[in-house]
Design a protein around this motif. Structure first.
Motif, short mmCIF file in Angstrom:
data_model
loop_
_atom_site.label_atom_id
_atom_site.label_comp_id
_atom_site.label_asym_id
_atom_site.label_seq_id
_atom_site.Cartn_x
_atom_site.Cartn_y
_atom_site.Cartn_z
N SER A 25 -6.01 3.48 -4.66
CA SER A 25 -6.86 4.74 -5.41
C SER A 25 -7.34 4.84 -4.63
N THR A 26 -8.24 4.09 -3.38
CA THR A 26 -9.65 4.72 -3.07
C THR A 26 -9.52 3.93 -1.21
N SER A 29 -9.50 7.71 1.26
CA SER A 29 -10.90 8.31 1.37
C SER A 29 -11.63 7.84 2.80
N ASN A 32 -9.56 9.85 5.73
CA ASN A 32 -9.17 11.19 5.78
C ASN A 32 -9.25 11.48 6.99
N THR A 50 -4.21 11.13 -1.45
CA THR A 50 -4.80 11.51 -3.09
C THR A 50 -4.94 10.90 -4.05
N TYR A 53 -0.84 10.34 -5.17
CA TYR A 53 -0.28 9.11 -5.81
C TYR A 53 -1.11 10.01 -6.59
N ARG A 104 3.33 8.86 -0.96
CA ARG A 104 2.77 8.14 -1.40
C ARG A 104 3.02 8.47 -3.17
N THR A 282 -13.30 8.10 -8.38
CA THR A 282 -12.49 8.79 -6.99
C THR A 282 -13.24 10.24 -6.67
N SER A 411 -10.18 14.02 -8.01
CA SER A 411 -10.13 13.91 -6.88
C SER A 411 -10.20 15.82 -6.75
#
Length: 501
Positions: A25-26, A29, A32, A50, A53, A104, A282, A411
């Motif tokens: 989930s992270t 980041s 990117n 992100t 997903y 994803r 997030t 997000s």
């Protein structure tokens, strides 16, 4: 209540898979900028890696919790783990941004099958008076995973390439499958009907809302195609979600969301609080990592190492918090955690200037870890403490759904806010051009870009204050002997509770 003689090995087996899906989930980041360069795309498109997903993760959770009840949480967990592991390989092999986003989505579906089963198994194999340490481990896993994700991502991106943030899941997934197969017990199943209309209303409504928020700036909040506009998509999404809630209230069959659970004060408040937590965790990472890499010129590994104080404090304190919430009212612990988290994010925003000594960011990072350790376990314990066994899947599904919906909205909202603040703070025409940068920005843009990221960081700082307000309203937990007094089916009361009545 199917208590087992040795529940902890089963929990540890589930925690490994749960840790892996939350890391994903992270973990993106920090990668990117590398993905932008490798797949020749821009900020808005890469944020969809992100968001896709999280959206595919959130929408099916209400259904997969019930599927676990119907077919057995162990069976559904293993299927989901297989899908997630295969999709991770697909992500690593993707050669364009659209393929990566599609992969994803498959990853998110696998994660959605797994997550409710972990919480449902805890609820069913641990007696209520023994759940505090178990939920402490579950909460610590959630907190540490969402903090460690960026650190692991930075090391992998710099050392092997962005593809390896996905490839690494394959061996971990295989090990997690073997452990779960051997250690997780088969539990009694419950028959359920499935609310097809509820699935459609919630899925389409959430997609329209998230797409409208995240893509609004790209279309200047105007027309997308023909009569379709950003505003109409957002309004339609809200209307469909309201229709979903209405349908859940009037559905005489078996609704996806048993609204009667929300009559339990602590369940309702815990769901509101975890939504703000998902939103903030997030949202906070995106502006922070863009600042570290594009303004300060840090590599993914260097920027990820800035999160080490957060991960260390969260991991070290979480076991103590898990024991503490069995002894004191969880509201005091959770509320304190939320307030500290807001303060840490506000502190971080104040430091986001081009010339701030970089070591100063380690201080609010440590405070974020202390804050996080006081949030996950108290919320999960409070949300599930009063659930009857046959409601375990539905309750876990709702709780995890609200957390993921918070993550999805976080997000989308941070993407829209970043785009808006870049347009406002950078010279005319530079806001759109900055999306193409994957390395350090020209020095002339540093001040404006830093200010835009600082302003964006205030959004999650404000959101967690709503979580603090929800937590302070928690009612004092019931004693074990009274936990199942609200449920009619005495056959489902655990022996431990019956003996203490």
């Amino acid at each position: 209540m199917e208590t087992v003689a040795k529940p902890w090995p089963a929990l540890w087996a589930l925690v490994l898979g749960f840790f892996m899906i939350l890391v994903d989930s992270t973990i993106v980041s920090v990668a990117n900028p590398a993905i932008m360069e490798g797949l020749n795309t821009n900020i808005n498109s890469v944020i969809w890696v992100t968001s896709a997903y999280l959206l595919a993760y959130a929408v099916p959770l209400l259904v997969t919790g019930r599927l676990g009840d119907k077919y057995g949480p162990k069976n559904l967990y293993l299927v989901g783990l297989s899908v997630f592991t295969a999709a991770s390989l697909w992500c690593g092999l993707a050669n364009d941004i659209n393929m990566l986003i599609l992969a994803r989505v498959a990853q998110g579906l696998g994660a959605a099958m797994m997550t409710p089963q972990t919480m449902a198994v805890i609820t069913r194999i641990f007696a209520p008076d023994k759940r505090g340490p178990a939920m402490g481990l579950w909460g610590a896993t959630a907190g540490v995973a969402m903090l460690v994700g960026p650190i692991a991502g930075g090391v992998l991106v710099d050392g092997l390439g962005w593809e390896w943030i996905f490839f690494v899941n394959v061996p971990v997934g295989v090990v997690a499958f073997i452990l779960a197969w051997k250690l997780v017990p088969k539990l009694q199943t419950h028959e359920h009907k499935f609310d097809v209309l509820g699935v459609v209303l919630s899925s389409v409504g959430l997609f329209l809302l998230v797409f409208g928020i995240q893509e609004g700036e790209s279309y200047d909040w105007g027309t997308i195609a023909g009569p379709l506009s950003v505003g109409s998509m957002i309004i339609a999404g809200i209307v469909l979600l309201l229709a979903f809630i209405w349908w859940q209230a009037v559905n005489k069959g078996e609704p996806l969301v048993p609204l009667r659970l929300f009559k339990v004060r602590n369940f309702s408040l815990a769901n509101l609080a975890i939504t703000t937590m998902g939103f903030s965790v997030t949202a906070m990472s995106l502006p922070l990592f863009f600042y570290y890499q594009l303004v300060r010129g840090m590599t993914p590994t260097q920027s990820a190492l800035m999160m080490i104080p957060m991960a260390l404090f969260s991991g070290a304190l979480a076991p103590f918090v898990g024991k503490l919430v069995d002894r004191v009212n969880p509201r005091y612990v959770a509320c304190t955690g939320f307030i500290l988290m807001s303060a840490a994010l506000g502190w971080t925003a104040l430091l986001m200037r081009p010339d701030t000594p970089i070591w100063l960011f380690l201080l609010p990072s440590g405070l974020l870890g202390i804050a996080s350790s006081g949030i996950w376990a108290p919320l999960s314990t409070t949300a599930t403490r009063n659930l009857a066994p046959r409601e375990a899947g539905a309750g876990a599904g709702i709780y995890n759904t609200t957390r993921q919906i918070g993550s999805v909205l976080g997000s989308a909202a941070i993407a829209a806010l970043i785009a808006a603040r870049l347009t406002a703070e950078l010279p005319a025409g530079a806001g759109g051009g900055v999306q193409g940068y994957s390395g350090p920005l020209p020095e002339a843009l540093h001040a404006g870009f830093s200010l835009a990221m600082a302003q964006s960081t205030l959004l999650p700082a404000a959101a967690v204050l709503l979580g603090a307000a929800a937590a302070i309203l928690f009612a004092k937990p019931k004693p074990v002997s009274a936990i199942y007094a609200d449920f009619d089916d005495s056959a489902e009361k655990p022996e431990s509770a019956i003996q203490q009545r």
